[in-house]
Design a protein around this motif. Sequence first.
Motif, PDB file in Angstrom:
ATOM      1  N   GLN A  31     -25.978  23.216 -55.508  1.00 17.62           N
ATOM      2  CA  GLN A  31     -26.387  24.340 -56.361  1.00 17.62           C
ATOM      3  C   GLN A  31     -25.855  24.229 -57.792  1.00 17.62           C
ATOM      4  O   GLN A  31     -26.629  24.413 -58.735  1.00 17.62           O
ATOM      5  N   ARG A  35     -28.265  23.857 -61.115  1.00 12.03           N
ATOM      6  CA  ARG A  35     -28.191  24.766 -62.262  1.00 12.03           C
ATOM      7  C   ARG A  35     -27.988  23.983 -63.562  1.00 12.03           C
ATOM      8  O   ARG A  35     -28.583  24.303 -64.585  1.00 12.03           O
ATOM      9  N   THR A 114     -32.847  34.804 -49.983  1.00  7.11           N
ATOM     10  CA  THR A 114     -32.764  34.390 -51.382  1.00  7.11           C
ATOM     11  C   THR A 114     -33.480  33.060 -51.589  1.00  7.11           C
ATOM     12  O   THR A 114     -34.247  32.891 -52.545  1.00  7.11           O
ATOM     13  N   ILE A 115     -33.251  32.125 -50.691  1.00 10.46           N
ATOM     14  CA  ILE A 115     -33.909  30.814 -50.804  1.00 10.46           C
ATOM     15  C   ILE A 115     -35.411  30.948 -50.603  1.00 10.46           C
ATOM     16  O   ILE A 115     -36.200  30.337 -51.330  1.00 10.46           O
ATOM     17  N   THR A 118     -36.901  32.327 -53.748  1.00 14.63           N
ATOM     18  CA  THR A 118     -36.903  31.296 -54.787  1.00 14.63           C
ATOM     19  C   THR A 118     -38.045  30.312 -54.563  1.00 14.63           C
ATOM     20  O   THR A 118     -38.741  29.926 -55.509  1.00 14.63           O
ATOM     21  N   LEU A 140     -35.852  34.311 -61.053  1.00 19.36           N
ATOM     22  CA  LEU A 140     -35.148  33.092 -60.634  1.00 19.36           C
ATOM     23  C   LEU A 140     -33.676  33.142 -61.020  1.00 19.36           C
ATOM     24  O   LEU A 140     -32.806  32.753 -60.237  1.00 19.36           O
ATOM     25  N   GLN A 141     -33.382  33.637 -62.219  1.00 24.23           N
ATOM     26  CA  GLN A 141     -31.982  33.766 -62.644  1.00 24.23           C
ATOM     27  C   GLN A 141     -31.222  34.735 -61.754  1.00 24.23           C
ATOM     28  O   GLN A 141     -30.078  34.482 -61.379  1.00 24.23           O
ATOM     29  N   GLN A 144     -30.582  33.007 -58.459  1.00 24.79           N
ATOM     30  CA  GLN A 144     -29.506  32.021 -58.602  1.00 24.79           C
ATOM     31  C   GLN A 144     -28.147  32.708 -58.666  1.00 24.79           C
ATOM     32  O   GLN A 144     -27.179  32.242 -58.058  1.00 24.79           O
ATOM     33  N   LYS A 145     -28.084  33.799 -59.376  1.00 18.52           N
ATOM     34  CA  LYS A 145     -26.828  34.557 -59.487  1.00 18.52           C
ATOM     35  C   LYS A 145     -26.409  35.077 -58.109  1.00 18.52           C
ATOM     36  O   LYS A 145     -25.234  34.994 -57.732  1.00 18.52           O
ATOM     37  N   GLY A 147     -27.265  33.791 -55.182  1.00 19.02           N
ATOM     38  CA  GLY A 147     -26.864  32.630 -54.390  1.00 19.02           C
ATOM     39  C   GLY A 147     -25.456  32.166 -54.716  1.00 19.02           C
ATOM     40  O   GLY A 147     -24.674  31.840 -53.821  1.00 19.02           O
ATOM     41  N   LYS A 148     -25.134  32.151 -55.984  1.00 24.40           N
ATOM     42  CA  LYS A 148     -23.792  31.750 -56.401  1.00 24.40           C
ATOM     43  C   LYS A 148     -22.747  32.751 -55.906  1.00 24.40           C
ATOM     44  O   LYS A 148     -21.699  32.371 -55.389  1.00 24.40           O
TER      45      LYS A 148
END
Length: 166
Positions: A31, A35, A114-115, A118, A140-141, A144-145, A147-148
């Motif tokens: 990941q 990014r 989440t995946i 995406t 998407l942002q 990603q946030k 997921g992180k």
Amino acid sequence: MDTYMVVLRIVHILAGVFWVGAALTTFLFLQPTAREVGPAAGPFMAHLAGKKELVDWVLRAAGLTVLAGLVMYWRVTGGLEWDRITSAYGISLTIGALSAIAAFSLGLSIVRPTIMATLAIGRDVAASGGPPTPEQGAQLQALQKRGKAVGQIIVPLLVIAVSGMA
């Protein structure tokens, strides 16, 4: 020799190794690299998550790990005898088990959706033939946030789980 427990331990350990290894590799290396690389990483990550179904394989391994672990926990604690659960060994297993169950739950309830979201946006962007719209980019942002953030919870939980089992 208790063959039943030996088989459960083998299943628990092999599935757990795959689960923890895949999760750590994904959250700590794949990941962040995706990014940093940016949109060029999209096809690789989409193939890994979509075609290869990495998240589903990891969740299957996680479920198998938890299931085998719970059966062994039942046996080791004599059917949840309080004295065994509250022993040092029992407390260690309990903390490890609860951490693993929490990590699995987060994977199932947050990581997978989440995946999938995406991937859906990625398919829409690919179908349009152009760059993501501002709305898609923002989605998407946000994904990603999320997921992180969940990775920052799951990784320590898995470290605790493995430590508790050791």
